[in-house]
Design a protein around this motif. Structure first.
Motif, mmCIF file in Angstrom:
data_model
loop_
_atom_site.group_PDB
_atom_site.id
_atom_site.type_symbol
_atom_site.label_atom_id
_atom_site.label_comp_id
_atom_site.label_asym_id
_atom_site.label_seq_id
_atom_site.Cartn_x
_atom_site.Cartn_y
_atom_site.Cartn_z
ATOM 1 N N PRO A 149 0.838 -1.203 0.000
ATOM 2 C CA PRO A 149 0.000 0.000 0.000
ATOM 3 C C PRO A 149 0.876 1.256 0.000
ATOM 4 C CG PRO A 149 0.099 -0.923 2.205
ATOM 5 C CD PRO A 149 0.860 -1.860 1.321
ATOM 6 N N LEU A 150 0.333 2.337 -0.560
ATOM 7 C CA LEU A 150 1.069 3.590 -0.588
ATOM 8 C C LEU A 150 0.880 4.304 0.735
ATOM 9 C CD1 LEU A 150 0.578 5.488 -3.938
ATOM 10 C CD2 LEU A 150 2.706 4.823 -2.833
ATOM 11 N N VAL A 151 1.959 4.531 1.452
ATOM 12 C CA VAL A 151 1.859 5.228 2.726
ATOM 13 C C VAL A 151 1.573 6.700 2.459
ATOM 14 C CG1 VAL A 151 3.037 5.781 4.870
ATOM 15 C CG2 VAL A 151 3.416 3.566 3.759
ATOM 16 N N ARG A 152 2.462 7.323 1.710
ATOM 17 C CA ARG A 152 2.178 8.699 1.295
ATOM 18 C C ARG A 152 2.606 8.792 -0.165
ATOM 19 N NH1 ARG A 152 7.502 10.441 1.739
ATOM 20 N NH2 ARG A 152 8.568 8.796 2.823
ATOM 21 N N ARG A 153 1.758 9.386 -0.960
ATOM 22 C CA ARG A 153 2.019 9.465 -2.395
ATOM 23 C C ARG A 153 2.368 10.914 -2.714
ATOM 24 N NH1 ARG A 153 1.324 10.665 -7.484
ATOM 25 N NH2 ARG A 153 0.102 9.341 -8.865
ATOM 26 N N ALA A 154 3.571 11.128 -3.206
ATOM 27 C CA ALA A 154 3.977 12.480 -3.605
ATOM 28 C C ALA A 154 3.075 12.949 -4.741
ATOM 29 C CB ALA A 154 5.436 12.460 -4.057
ATOM 30 N N SER A 155 2.961 14.252 -4.910
ATOM 31 C CA SER A 155 2.121 14.792 -5.990
ATOM 32 C C SER A 155 2.755 14.460 -7.338
ATOM 33 C CB SER A 155 2.001 16.305 -5.854
ATOM 34 O OG SER A 155 3.244 16.911 -6.194
ATOM 35 N N ASP A 156 1.925 14.491 -8.384
ATOM 36 C CA ASP A 156 2.442 14.242 -9.729
ATOM 37 C C ASP A 156 3.541 15.254 -10.074
ATOM 38 O OD1 ASP A 156 0.703 12.205 -9.962
ATOM 39 O OD2 ASP A 156 -0.475 13.049 -11.603
ATOM 40 N N LYS A 157 3.365 16.483 -9.649
ATOM 41 C CA LYS A 157 4.361 17.513 -9.966
ATOM 42 C C LYS A 157 5.704 17.181 -9.308
ATOM 43 C CE LYS A 157 5.587 22.336 -10.101
ATOM 44 N NZ LYS A 157 6.979 21.911 -9.840
ATOM 45 N N THR A 158 5.644 16.777 -8.051
ATOM 46 C CA THR A 158 6.871 16.401 -7.335
ATOM 47 C C THR A 158 7.554 15.227 -8.030
ATOM 48 O OG1 THR A 158 5.878 17.156 -5.287
ATOM 49 C CG2 THR A 158 7.752 15.666 -5.082
ATOM 50 N N ARG B 197 19.838 7.487 -7.261
ATOM 51 C CA ARG B 197 19.003 8.593 -6.811
ATOM 52 C C ARG B 197 17.643 8.090 -6.310
ATOM 53 N NH1 ARG B 197 18.859 14.232 -7.414
ATOM 54 N NH2 ARG B 197 20.525 14.294 -8.957
ATOM 55 N N ILE B 198 17.084 7.089 -7.003
ATOM 56 C CA ILE B 198 15.775 6.570 -6.576
ATOM 57 C C ILE B 198 15.873 5.929 -5.193
ATOM 58 C CG2 ILE B 198 13.983 4.836 -7.055
ATOM 59 C CD1 ILE B 198 14.608 5.323 -10.089
ATOM 60 N N THR B 199 16.880 5.083 -5.000
ATOM 61 C CA THR B 199 16.973 4.395 -3.692
ATOM 62 C C THR B 199 17.268 5.369 -2.562
ATOM 63 O OG1 THR B 199 19.170 3.724 -4.464
ATOM 64 C CG2 THR B 199 17.515 2.030 -4.386
ATOM 65 N N ARG B 200 17.994 6.439 -2.879
ATOM 66 C CA ARG B 200 18.306 7.434 -1.861
ATOM 67 C C ARG B 200 17.064 8.262 -1.510
ATOM 68 N NH1 ARG B 200 22.831 10.404 -4.326
ATOM 69 N NH2 ARG B 200 21.162 11.739 -5.103
ATOM 70 N N SER B 201 16.337 8.737 -2.546
ATOM 71 C CA SER B 201 15.222 9.660 -2.298
ATOM 72 C C SER B 201 13.901 8.946 -2.046
ATOM 73 C CB SER B 201 15.039 10.597 -3.494
ATOM 74 O OG SER B 201 16.205 11.333 -3.717
ATOM 75 N N HIS B 202 13.723 7.800 -2.681
ATOM 76 C CA HIS B 202 12.445 7.082 -2.583
ATOM 77 C C HIS B 202 12.707 5.595 -2.364
ATOM 78 C CE1 HIS B 202 10.085 10.584 -3.772
ATOM 79 N NE2 HIS B 202 10.886 10.759 -4.802
ATOM 80 N N PRO B 203 13.209 5.244 -1.180
ATOM 81 C CA PRO B 203 13.556 3.836 -0.943
ATOM 82 C C PRO B 203 12.355 2.889 -1.060
ATOM 83 C CG PRO B 203 13.693 5.139 1.089
ATOM 84 C CD PRO B 203 13.538 6.109 -0.034
ATOM 85 N N ASP B 204 11.133 3.450 -0.940
ATOM 86 C CA ASP B 204 9.937 2.613 -1.040
ATOM 87 C C ASP B 204 9.494 2.380 -2.483
ATOM 88 O OD1 ASP B 204 9.524 5.415 -0.993
ATOM 89 O OD2 ASP B 204 7.373 5.138 -0.618
ATOM 90 N N HIS B 205 10.142 3.039 -3.451
ATOM 91 C CA HIS B 205 9.749 2.851 -4.850
ATOM 92 C C HIS B 205 10.458 1.633 -5.451
ATOM 93 C CE1 HIS B 205 8.488 7.333 -5.653
ATOM 94 N NE2 HIS B 205 7.862 6.801 -4.628
ATOM 95 N N GLY B 206 9.819 1.045 -6.436
ATOM 96 C CA GLY B 206 10.441 -0.048 -7.169
ATOM 97 C C GLY B 206 11.125 0.455 -8.435
ATOM 98 N N ASN C 4 12.565 -4.321 -5.778
ATOM 99 C CA ASN C 4 11.372 -3.857 -5.069
ATOM 100 C C ASN C 4 10.131 -3.951 -5.975
ATOM 101 O OD1 ASN C 4 9.973 -2.889 -2.904
ATOM 102 N ND2 ASN C 4 10.912 -0.861 -2.869
ATOM 103 N N GLU C 5 9.969 -5.134 -6.546
ATOM 104 C CA GLU C 5 8.954 -5.320 -7.596
ATOM 105 C C GLU C 5 7.522 -5.124 -7.137
ATOM 106 O OE1 GLU C 5 9.309 -8.672 -10.420
ATOM 107 O OE2 GLU C 5 11.120 -9.131 -9.277
ATOM 108 N N THR C 6 7.275 -5.310 -5.846
ATOM 109 C CA THR C 6 5.902 -5.226 -5.354
ATOM 110 C C THR C 6 5.533 -3.812 -4.893
ATOM 111 O OG1 THR C 6 6.651 -5.856 -3.154
ATOM 112 C CG2 THR C 6 5.912 -7.636 -4.605
ATOM 113 N N ALA C 7 6.437 -2.854 -5.084
ATOM 114 C CA ALA C 7 6.154 -1.472 -4.667
ATOM 115 C C ALA C 7 4.955 -0.913 -5.425
ATOM 116 C CB ALA C 7 7.381 -0.609 -4.923
ATOM 117 N N ALA C 8 4.244 0.006 -4.783
ATOM 118 C CA ALA C 8 3.074 0.630 -5.420
ATOM 119 C C ALA C 8 3.490 1.520 -6.590
ATOM 120 C CB ALA C 8 2.313 1.453 -4.390
ATOM 121 N N LEU C 9 4.643 2.150 -6.446
ATOM 122 C CA LEU C 9 5.172 3.000 -7.521
ATOM 123 C C LEU C 9 6.474 2.382 -8.027
ATOM 124 C CD1 LEU C 9 4.660 6.590 -6.031
ATOM 125 C CD2 LEU C 9 3.461 5.626 -8.005
ATOM 126 N N ARG C 10 6.548 2.178 -9.330
ATOM 127 C CA ARG C 10 7.745 1.544 -9.902
ATOM 128 C C ARG C 10 8.269 2.367 -11.081
ATOM 129 N NH1 ARG C 10 5.850 -3.962 -11.842
ATOM 130 N NH2 ARG C 10 3.933 -2.758 -12.126
#
Lengths: 269, 269
Positions: free
Chosen positions: A4-13, A64-73, A83-89
């Motif tokens: 599940p997405l804990v907090r979803r950054a805005s599309d702009k971000t 950069r992805i793992t540093r800034s968004h460790p929860d992303h796949g 991190n294949e099961t992440a909500a955002l990949r």
């Protein structure tokens, strides 16, 4: 099951973040673009500009992805998925158009897409030699060159297939049956042209190409391009009219009616 | 009989003048590049970006030539030839690669060649969107981007045909017999790629493409490219091994031995 997405950054971000990824990739790819390989070097299995550029760019983006968004796949071309099961990949192709890259033609690009579940939420194509970025997000589809202001992209609509410009990267990509199908579209179109890779889909979004029909695409070859095409008013599906997200045989059109007509021509036979 | 040369400017002076012609052409072509034609406009026979860009660019170049060098001749694509018996004749193609231009791909170029009698003495290819210039003169072959210093061009040499990258602008340009000949070369090469126009000959001069084989070229499609290729170390002739100046079926190679091999493959059959 997806996390599940804990907090979803805005599309702009997220879109701003995608541009930072493209900045990282640009440095890595341009360091290897138009760098000569001498024969000795090549024979000894030494320096290969595409492989080096590809790997360095993907490594920089993943860092950069793992540093800034460790929860992303991440689904990458070079190093596979994490991190294949992440909500955002993130779906990454550091150099789409490796042959254009080898030849020195500035038609390759870095593709950066973002899937939320199975839906592409944003996509970016970066061509660092021409300093062009094409991107699509919920805010629309845009093009920017260098530091100039972004302009909105719009496909060419209202035309007939008989007026259309059809493209594909190379005749080599097709099986003979698929090439026959491609040529049925070509016979109905005004002009067929080969060469272009991801750049052609972006020129379709910009209203200069009407149809791109290709085969053998991987998800990382097309996911980033889907929001660019769709937000510019175009349609992109498989040759069977299914979602393009998984790749395979892909057809993109600037105009919805032309797309219907092209799907029929591809299916017939 | 050709007019005698009263005073012949130095190659450097003439090359500087060619760059001024390219500056004129750039303004005219870029004003029309990536400008949309809507369907209504097209149907009414209105704005056609290629034709407008072509004509405006040639007009600007011819104006500068007649003003600065009234004794020089001109062989242009759009408006034909003037002062045909002059000792020095400019050979102009304002937009080589009109289809790439229409599609928005930055692979077209403005070609500016200079013949002294029947010998090309200098040639310039200008791609104004990427701000690239490729040129060849008695001083050598060079490439420059924007305001960066010029770098010397050198073809890739010492490789085998089996390692070569072969290109042509489009399969459509060939008769079926000529396409069979082209494909004999393709079968012996590492990779074949379509698309590129004049840009490919310049990438050959720069050492990234090994063979360009095409047919149906006009003198203004090739004259400007000859000094660029030759001064970079390459070879360009007709498929029969004759001078390329008159156009027709043209083959350019970065390496002399590969060129010999390619001529044999093109002739066989």
């Amino acid at each position: 099951m997806r996390q599940p997405l804990v907090r979803r950054a805005s599309d702009k971000t997220l879109m701003d973040f995608a541009h930072l990824l493209a900045d990282d990739a640009s440095k890595a790819t341009l360091a290897h673009f138009r760098k000569a390989i001498d024969v000795a070097n090549k024979d000894s299995g030494g320096y290969d500009p595409v492989t080096e550029g590809d790997r360095a760019a993907e490594r920089a983006m993943v860092r950069r992805i793992t540093r800034s968004h460790p929860d992303h796949g991440v689904l990458g071309e070079e190093f596979g998925s994490r991190n294949e099961t992440a909500a955002l990949r993130w779906v990454l192709d550091p150099i789409d158009g490796t042959r254009a890259f080898i030849m020195g033609q500035p038609l390759w690009g870095t593709l950066i897409g973002l899937l939320e579940g199975d839906q592409p939420v944003l996509g970016l194509m970066s061509q660092p030699f021409t300093e062009e970025r094409f991107w699509g997000t919920s805010a629309g589809a845009f093009w920017r060159r260098g530091t100039a202001p972004a302009r909105r992209l719009k496909t060419r609509t209202g035309g007939k297939l008989a007026d259309a410009i059809l493209t594909a990267t190379t005749p080599d990509m097709f099986t003979s049956a698929d090439f026959a199908a491609f040529n049925r579209v070509g016979a109905a179109a005004r002009m067929t042209r080969f060469g272009g890779d991801c750049y052609n889909y972006c020129l379709l979004a910009a209203g200069f190409i009407d149809v791109v029909a290709e085969t053998g695409l991987k998800p990382y070859d097309i996911v980033a391009l889907i929001p660019i095409i769709e937000k510019a008013g175009g349609v992109v599906t498989t040759w069977d009219g299914k979602p393009a997200t998984s790749g395979g045989r892909i057809v993109a059109c600037g105009d919805k009616r032309v797309h219907d007509e092209v799907l029929k021509l591809l299916a017939r036979g």
